[in-house]
Design a protein around this motif. Structure first.
Motif: not given
Length: 403
Positions: A1, A3, A5, A30, A33-34, A36, A51, A55-56, A89
């Motif tokens: 998956m 990530k 940012y 969301k 994907a992960e 942040c 968190y 969400i980080r 990333n």
């Protein structure tokens, strides 16, 4: 998956379109994907990872300079610790100038991909949104007289080219920016993605009830402007036009949703007779702003330039008949007689003529319920066909899959 940012400048984004953009981007990415959010100049007193709503968030306290893009060496070391380098990333940046910052990210995270999103160009203020004028300046940049007079624009052009070369993908919010990067900056089309902003459908309240709540009479015609009260957004032209509107319709009320500043205060003092029909609300919550959209008879967007106006999308989404200029970016969103009444700006060369044309367009709508109904309906159709959140989601999902 993947990530993802998302880099966010916390202080400014709370009150501008980038904040709205970031919230929508988190919402659509969301599920796939992960995600942040990296918040710079946050309210945190120290570097922290928290968190919120699943969400980080990596929160950086304010830097002594207040400008995170000039602290890339410190941030990149933190990125290496808290993010790590990975080919999955995707780092989404949007604040400019930032070429040194992106170069530092490249150095410390060479496997990570960088996506740069264009929310604004600095040349638009200097050139009043005229792409033609800017192109002439850059193409003649080697001439001594041009180089001396427009050194800032030429230097910024070089800075932007470096940003684009450091990015793996560049997102343009409007077709004009896509063409500008391709034709003037020489960016390969394969590196460009055209993805308009999008918003989820809002719930429209009961118009009569909301008007009663805000003490707006049934016979009043509310002209709504939402945004920064600055010349670039066309408020000088709008004030002049509104005074002319009042000469033909004394029941019109101009509502300015935005925080008062020195320039706006001076303008208000310049129109002592019209000021009795002008309401300045200050910065509003999303909920209160929606009530003004519910009450509005006409939406006015007199800007010299935009990229993909959230105000425009919100007005379309609420089925409000819109009067706008053909400024940079706005001509992508609005076509005269199709989904708005569009006034030619001519690069802000003739503000008096533009104000008169804007007044005429507003009066024409005030005099015709049929025209208002037609343009309001077409504006809503434009939202449904292009600016719903699902289209923005589709664009970004395709983009991250490409990378």
């Amino acid at each position: 998956m993947k990530k993802v940012y998302i880099l966010d400048e916390s202080i400014s984004s709370k009150r501008n379109g980038i904040g709205t953009y970031t919230r929508q981007l988190v919402r659509i990415l969301k599920p796939v994907a992960e995600v942040c959010v990296v918040s710079f100049n946050s309210e945190s007193k120290e570097l922290a990872v928290v968190y919120r709503d699943g969400i980080r968030q990596i929160m950086f306290p304010p830097f002594p300079t207040g400008n995170y893009t000039s602290n890339g060496d410190i941030i990149s070391v933190a990125f290496k610790i808290y993010i790590g380098d990975d080919s999955d990333n995707l780092i989404i940046a949007s604040h400019s100038p930032c070429s040194d910052f992106l170069a530092m990210v490249r150095k410390y995270l060479p496997l990570s991909k960088i996506i740069f999103v264009i929310h604004d160009f600095e040349w638009t203020m200097e050139c009043a949104g005229s792409r033609e004028k800017y192109t002439r300046i850059i193409k003649a940049g080697k001439r001594k007289n041009i180089k001396n007079r427009y050194s800032f624009l030429i230097n910024r052009y070089d800075e932007e080219k470096r940003i684009y070369s450091l990015s793996d993908k560049i997102v343009c919010l409007c077709h004009e920016s896509f063409c500008l990067l391709r034709d003037l900056y020489g960016v390969d089309e394969k590196k460009l993605s055209l993805i308009s902003n999008g918003l989820p459908q809002s719930k429209k309240g009961d118009r009569a009830a909301v008007r009663k709540e805000f003490f707006i009479g049934d016979d009043e015609k509310v002209l709504l402007f939402s945004g920064r009260l600055v010349s670039a957004k066309g408020i000088d032209i709008l004030f002049s036009a509104f005074e002319k509107v009042l000469q033909q319709n004394s029941k019109a009320r101009l509502v300015l949703v935005g925080s008062l500043n020195f320039h706006a205060e001076k303008l208000l003092a310049s129109y002592p007779h019209a000021v009795s029909r002008i309401t300045v609300t200050g910065f509003l919550s999303k909920e209160i702003l929606q009530k003004w959209y519910t009450m509005a008879d006409i939406g006015v967007i007199p800007s010299c330039y935009e990229q993909c106006s959230y105000t425009g999308i919100e007005m379309m989404m609420n089925g409000i008949p819109i009067v706008t200029t053909d400024g940079y970016g706005l001509s992508d969103m609005f076509k005269s007689g199709e989904n708005a009444s569009v006034v030619k700006l001519n690069g802000c060369k003739c503000p008096k003529n533009t104000a008169e044309d804007l007044a005429d367009a507003i009066v024409s709508l005030l005099d015709s319920e049929e025209l208002c109904e037609y343009l309001g309906k077409k504006a809503y159709e434009a939202y449904k066909n292009r600016y719903q959140l699902k289209y923005m989601r589709m664009g970004y999902v395709n983009l991250i899959n490409e990378l």
